[in-house]
Every structure is written in C-alpha cells, then in structure tokens.
Design a protein around this motif. Sequence first.
Motif, PDB file in Angstrom:
ATOM      1  N   ASP A   1      50.817  33.117  38.857  1.00 19.24           N
ATOM      2  CA  ASP A   1      52.169  32.746  38.618  1.00 19.24           C
ATOM      3  C   ASP A   1      52.592  32.149  40.141  1.00 19.24           C
ATOM      4  O   ASP A   1      51.561  31.601  40.732  1.00 19.24           O
ATOM      5  CB  ASP A   1      52.991  33.739  38.504  1.00 19.24           C
ATOM      6  CG  ASP A   1      52.810  35.173  39.194  1.00 19.24           C
ATOM      7  OD1 ASP A   1      51.781  35.830  39.005  1.00 19.24           O
ATOM      8  OD2 ASP A   1      53.653  35.208  40.250  1.00 19.24           O
ATOM      9  N   SER A   2      53.631  32.140  40.424  1.00 16.75           N
ATOM     10  CA  SER A   2      54.209  31.245  41.529  1.00 16.75           C
ATOM     11  C   SER A   2      55.612  31.721  42.034  1.00 16.75           C
ATOM     12  O   SER A   2      56.135  32.803  41.462  1.00 16.75           O
ATOM     13  CB  SER A   2      54.368  29.619  41.143  1.00 16.75           C
ATOM     14  OG  SER A   2      55.347  29.635  40.289  1.00 16.75           O
ATOM     15  N   TYR A   3      55.954  31.396  42.965  1.00 18.35           N
ATOM     16  CA  TYR A   3      57.581  31.780  43.331  1.00 18.35           C
ATOM     17  C   TYR A   3      58.630  31.553  42.105  1.00 18.35           C
ATOM     18  O   TYR A   3      59.511  32.590  42.024  1.00 18.35           O
ATOM     19  CB  TYR A   3      58.023  31.088  44.467  1.00 18.35           C
ATOM     20  CG  TYR A   3      58.780  29.624  44.372  1.00 18.35           C
ATOM     21  CD1 TYR A   3      59.761  29.280  44.121  1.00 18.35           C
ATOM     22  CD2 TYR A   3      57.642  28.596  43.893  1.00 18.35           C
ATOM     23  CE1 TYR A   3      60.338  28.014  43.736  1.00 18.35           C
ATOM     24  CE2 TYR A   3      58.078  27.369  43.630  1.00 18.35           C
ATOM     25  CZ  TYR A   3      59.500  27.130  43.664  1.00 18.35           C
ATOM     26  OH  TYR A   3      59.866  25.806  43.391  1.00 18.35           O
ATOM     27  N   TYR A   4      58.284  30.812  41.131  1.00 18.83           N
ATOM     28  CA  TYR A   4      59.222  30.845  39.909  1.00 18.83           C
ATOM     29  C   TYR A   4      58.914  32.095  39.214  1.00 18.83           C
ATOM     30  O   TYR A   4      60.006  32.300  38.315  1.00 18.83           O
ATOM     31  CB  TYR A   4      58.498  29.729  39.002  1.00 18.83           C
ATOM     32  CG  TYR A   4      59.068  29.322  37.893  1.00 18.83           C
ATOM     33  CD1 TYR A   4      60.587  28.841  38.002  1.00 18.83           C
ATOM     34  CD2 TYR A   4      58.665  29.540  36.702  1.00 18.83           C
ATOM     35  CE1 TYR A   4      61.042  28.438  36.749  1.00 18.83           C
ATOM     36  CE2 TYR A   4      59.225  29.349  35.361  1.00 18.83           C
ATOM     37  CZ  TYR A   4      60.588  28.705  35.394  1.00 18.83           C
ATOM     38  OH  TYR A   4      61.280  28.423  34.342  1.00 18.83           O
ATOM     39  N   ARG A   5      58.063  33.060  39.560  1.00 19.82           N
ATOM     40  CA  ARG A   5      58.356  34.248  38.820  1.00 19.82           C
ATOM     41  C   ARG A   5      59.490  34.771  38.874  1.00 19.82           C
ATOM     42  O   ARG A   5      59.845  35.748  37.744  1.00 19.82           O
ATOM     43  CB  ARG A   5      57.145  35.283  39.548  1.00 19.82           C
ATOM     44  CG  ARG A   5      56.984  36.785  38.831  1.00 19.82           C
ATOM     45  CD  ARG A   5      56.114  37.701  39.924  1.00 19.82           C
ATOM     46  NE  ARG A   5      54.879  37.733  39.491  1.00 19.82           N
ATOM     47  CZ  ARG A   5      54.219  38.557  39.245  1.00 19.82           C
ATOM     48  NH1 ARG A   5      54.680  39.804  39.286  1.00 19.82           N
ATOM     49  NH2 ARG A   5      52.843  38.698  39.008  1.00 19.82           N
TER      50      ARG A   5
ATOM     51  N   LEU B   1      67.753  37.362  49.364  1.00 17.70           N
ATOM     52  CA  LEU B   1      66.528  37.170  48.730  1.00 17.70           C
ATOM     53  C   LEU B   1      65.531  35.819  49.470  1.00 17.70           C
ATOM     54  O   LEU B   1      66.204  35.008  49.692  1.00 17.70           O
ATOM     55  CB  LEU B   1      66.472  36.778  47.293  1.00 17.70           C
ATOM     56  CG  LEU B   1      67.009  37.935  46.240  1.00 17.70           C
ATOM     57  CD1 LEU B   1      67.068  37.316  45.114  1.00 17.70           C
ATOM     58  CD2 LEU B   1      66.393  39.249  46.458  1.00 17.70           C
ATOM     59  N   ILE B   2      64.380  36.305  49.774  1.00 21.46           N
ATOM     60  CA  ILE B   2      63.266  35.416  50.360  1.00 21.46           C
ATOM     61  C   ILE B   2      62.461  35.493  49.539  1.00 21.46           C
ATOM     62  O   ILE B   2      61.809  36.323  49.368  1.00 21.46           O
ATOM     63  CB  ILE B   2      63.280  35.888  51.875  1.00 21.46           C
ATOM     64  CG1 ILE B   2      64.315  35.876  52.795  1.00 21.46           C
ATOM     65  CG2 ILE B   2      62.253  34.990  52.192  1.00 21.46           C
ATOM     66  CD1 ILE B   2      65.085  37.266  52.820  1.00 21.46           C
ATOM     67  N   ILE B   3      62.235  34.342  48.950  1.00 17.51           N
ATOM     68  CA  ILE B   3      61.155  34.022  48.041  1.00 17.51           C
ATOM     69  C   ILE B   3      60.158  32.978  48.375  1.00 17.51           C
ATOM     70  O   ILE B   3      60.103  31.909  47.966  1.00 17.51           O
ATOM     71  CB  ILE B   3      61.712  33.763  46.414  1.00 17.51           C
ATOM     72  CG1 ILE B   3      62.616  34.806  46.182  1.00 17.51           C
ATOM     73  CG2 ILE B   3      60.529  34.073  45.395  1.00 17.51           C
ATOM     74  CD1 ILE B   3      63.407  34.764  45.122  1.00 17.51           C
TER      75      ILE B   3
END
Length: 368
Positions: A101-105, A122-124
Amino acid sequence: MEPFTVNIPETVISDLKNRLQNTRWPGEAEGAGWNYGTNETYLKGLTEYWMNEYDWKMHEQQLNQHPQYTVRINGILIHFQYIRGKGPDPKALILTHGWPDSYYRFHKIIPLLTEGEQSFDLIIPSIPGFGFSDKTALSSGEVADLWKRLMTDILGYEKFCAAGGDIGMGVVKALASKYPEVMEAVHLTDVGYPRGQEDPASMSEDEKEFAQLVQQWWYSEGAYAMVHSTKPQSIAYGLNDSPAGLAAWIISFINAGASPEMIETAFGGRDELLTNIMIYWVTQTIGSSVRMYKADASTLWGGAQAPQKTNVPAGIAVFPREAQFPEEWAERFVNVASFKKMNEGGHFAALELPQVFANELRTFFYSA
C-alpha cells in the motif's frame, strides 16, 4: 517544507493505457482459479476497467484535497500529508503505511480523526522508496530516525503518537525503542513474526501454535517476501515495465489475506485498489519499495542489535483476517497497554473499515 501537489503528465497516463492494451497474457492452467497466483480472468477484467473507466484525474484531485509537503531530512526527500485537527487540543499522530500500500492507505480516516473534541494533527508520510518520497530504500530503524526528526525538528512537536502495521509496524516499534522520550504512545496491528531464533522453552503453548501457523503461511504465501528480501532487483524490471504485471504482483499479496471475492472490498473498493497501484506506477517506485525488505533483512541477519522493548504504552488491535498472535507474543516487543481482538476486517483495515479503525485509534490514544 515545500507545498506539494500531485500532478502527473497526461503522457504518463497515455503510456500506461498503451501498455495495458498491449499486455502479453501468459495463459494459465485449466481450472487454476487463484491457486497459482492472481487469476487471469479477474486481472483481464480489472485492466479493462483500468483502461476504459477508471478516472485518474478524479483521484488525483482527491489526493490533493489535503495539505501535503516535501522536506529534505538527512539528504532524503520526504513527502507527507499534514492535516491539523480541529479540536481544542489535538494530539500529534504520525501514521505509517506498509507494502503493497502507500500513504493512500489512510485517506478515509483523515476526516474521522481530525474532527471533534478528541482530534489529531495527522502526519502521513510516504516511506522513502515509496510514492512521492525519494527512491531510497532504508531499514525500518533508519526510517524511524527520519520520522523523529520530521516530528520534532521540522514540525516542532515535543511528544507525539505513532501508529502502523506491516512495514509500518517495524518503523513504529523502532520509534518506541529508539526515542521513548518523545513518544506518548504507539498503536500496532501486528508486532512481527517468529523467525526460528526463539528459544522454544521460553514460549507458551499459544506462542508455539502461532509459530506453527506462521510457518505454514510462510510456505504457502510467503514467496513475495523471500523474493523481496533476497533478489528485489530481479523482479523490479518486470514490475516497473508492465502495469498488468505490477497489478498482478500486488493483488497476489492482497489475495493472501482475503478470499477472491473480497479482494476489492478488502482494499476499500476497485477504485481504491487501482489508485494505490497507480501511485506505484506513476512514481516508478515498485523497485525501491521492495528493496526495503532487503534493507531490513540485511539489518536483521547482519548482526545488528534488535530494537529493545521500552515502556512506551502500546495498543494492539488484531483483525480476524490477520495472523492471530497471542498477547504474550506482543509483550515480548512492546509494553502492551491494550490488546483487542477485533470482530471483522483484515490487513488494510483503515481502507476496509475506516470508522472501526478510527474509533480504535481515538479510543486508545485518548486513554493511554
């Protein structure tokens, strides 16, 4: 910190569609179903949708709806989303994704965790080697070093929370081990797996049963991790060149934690599945992402000291379609303050069950 916007040239999308159109299908054994890997009939249907119906520009706009930035730390460019909570005193929370996956999770839980009295900043970030960060593969401990600097030196937080699973689990565990003085609490959906180095005499019966289940899973489903950990470059050529091949490899892993009819819903839906694959495709980061397995393996087998258990409070949520480890196994690695067996969901719970996952994070971090 520089503001960042996802803006993929149309030439990249046209090239993608041409490659999909010209896929050389290998064929499959009669009656193979999903027993040999990603089913060809399913993949053909997905690529047809990908070419003719999936709208990247719409999803690109969605990716750009929240503030995102890039910053260079220790010479490595880091991409991250940064969304401020709207409550009176939001907690800082860094969320770390995994593979494939990715930060899009985490995109579905952003509005759920930034609203209300108990909200979060939130820091993603995108792990180095993934998405829009530099194509630099690092070990989990090295990523933790970057996250600590991002949170304290760049964003100015004195203390913060962290959550993650899969590869993100390793990063979060390393944060708790290396930087307990700045960690308020951590949350994990797995804690690592037996590697045959444990003393059987020190293991409970539940832990031994768990070790046997993991060994069985490793023989039946673990080929991807062995390839990534030993020969990541060999597989990178094909995956970076063929979008159908990239999708097949990623979907094969998703299928390992879900029945075939659940592949798309386990990842949040067909469009979510394709948007995640697109992030790998448009950034050409599949090769650097799988090299992280090699980086972690080299650290593990190279004699480096394993992360030490700390007193940072840890919340554990075990979803039913994940490996069912016992609480005493988790206690080997973290200071377990909460251990829950969830009623539904799997590896990508933030996409599949965003409300359930967001509630679990809020409940734990505001009670830790």
